[in-house]
Design an enzyme around this catalytic site. Structure first.
Site, short mmCIF file in Angstrom:
data_model
loop_
_atom_site.label_atom_id
_atom_site.label_comp_id
_atom_site.label_asym_id
_atom_site.label_seq_id
_atom_site.Cartn_x
_atom_site.Cartn_y
_atom_site.Cartn_z
N HIS A 1 -26.06 58.91 6.14
CA HIS A 1 -26.45 59.89 5.12
C HIS A 1 -27.87 59.55 4.66
CE1 HIS A 1 -22.22 61.21 4.04
NE2 HIS A 1 -21.94 60.03 4.57
N GLU B 1 -14.89 59.62 6.07
CA GLU B 1 -14.02 60.79 6.28
C GLU B 1 -14.10 61.30 7.70
OE1 GLU B 1 -15.33 63.47 3.23
OE2 GLU B 1 -14.10 62.49 1.70
N ASP C 1 -25.99 68.23 5.31
CA ASP C 1 -24.59 68.05 4.91
C ASP C 1 -24.08 69.36 4.30
OD1 ASP C 1 -22.72 65.33 4.20
OD2 ASP C 1 -22.21 67.21 3.18
N HIS D 1 -22.29 58.29 11.29
CA HIS D 1 -23.33 59.11 10.66
C HIS D 1 -23.99 58.29 9.57
CE1 HIS D 1 -19.40 59.91 8.82
NE2 HIS D 1 -20.00 60.10 7.67
N ASN E 1 -20.90 55.05 5.80
CA ASN E 1 -19.55 54.62 5.47
C ASN E 1 -18.78 54.26 6.73
OD1 ASN E 1 -19.83 55.17 2.66
ND2 ASN E 1 -19.57 57.35 3.09
P1 AMP Z 1 -18.21 60.35 5.14
O1 AMP Z 1 -17.32 60.36 3.92
O2 AMP Z 1 -19.27 59.29 5.07
O3 AMP Z 1 -17.42 60.32 6.42
O4 AMP Z 1 -19.04 61.71 5.08
C1 AMP Z 1 -18.70 62.87 5.79
C2 AMP Z 1 -19.69 63.92 5.39
O5 AMP Z 1 -19.62 64.99 6.30
C3 AMP Z 1 -19.44 64.51 3.99
O6 AMP Z 1 -20.60 64.32 3.19
C4 AMP Z 1 -19.18 65.99 4.28
O7 AMP Z 1 -19.69 66.86 3.29
C5 AMP Z 1 -19.88 66.18 5.61
N1 AMP Z 1 -19.38 67.27 6.44
C6 AMP Z 1 -18.10 67.57 6.74
N2 AMP Z 1 -18.03 68.64 7.54
C7 AMP Z 1 -19.32 69.04 7.76
C8 AMP Z 1 -19.92 70.08 8.51
N3 AMP Z 1 -19.18 70.97 9.20
N4 AMP Z 1 -21.26 70.19 8.50
C9 AMP Z 1 -22.01 69.33 7.81
N5 AMP Z 1 -21.51 68.31 7.07
C10 AMP Z 1 -20.17 68.17 7.05
#
Ligand code: AMP
Length: 130
Positions: A111, A104, A35, A109, A96
């Site tokens: 985590h 987001e 991440d 995905h 999520n």
């Molecule tokens: P979510 O809120 O569950 O959708 O988590 C999205 C995750 O993607 C967050 O923890 C971000 O830090 C991560 N993220 C966003 N852009 C990137 C990227 N380019 N490379 C790796 N992680 C990312």
């Protein structure tokens, strides 16, 4: 209503090689990478390569091969991180989905958080001790 997949999301761009990632593991159907903004000492994301928005979308529409690959990859990534409780100190996995889930990036995905005590399971304002 069927899911509409936005192929301009950041993980779709990672899968197309348009933006870089720090790969932990790659298989035929899955990719794991660090991440970009870790929320624990170890924070890895595992995504399927297919165009799935959420876990329920994946569970309903992915092939058996994709599902097997993805689930086994998540477990193997935890093992490679050294955090499976048989060999290490444990981890938390979380996915999520949608607005209330605070998703987001609209590409499935999971985590994997590890590397220190992760606190209680969830913190919802007005519920439990939150
Ligand atoms: P979510 O809120 O569950 O959708 O988590 C999205 C995750 O993607 C967050 O923890 C971000 O830090 C991560 N993220 C966003 N852009 C990137 C990227 N380019 N490379 C790796 N992680 C990312």
């Amino acid at each position: 209503m069927p899911y509409a997949y936005d192929d301009q999301n950041i993980f779709a761009k990672i899968l197309r090689g348009e933006i870089p990632n720090k790969t932990v593991m790659e298989t035929e159907h899955s990719l794991a990478f660090h991440d970009i903004a870790p929320q624990a000492p170890q924070h890895v994301l595992v995504i399927p390569k297919g165009a799935y928005v959420t876990f329920d979308h994946f569970a309903a529409e992915a092939t058996e091969a994709e599902i097997t690959d993805y689930i086994r990859t998540i477990g193997e990534v935890a093992r490679r991180m050294g955090v499976t409780p048989d060999a290490g100190d444990g981890y938390r996995m979380l996915s999520n989905a949608g607005q209330d889930g605070h998703q987001e990036v609209p590409h499935l995905h999971v985590h994997i958080f590890a590397g220190s005590f992760l606190g209680r399971m969830i913190d919802v304002p007005g519920h439990g001790d939150g």
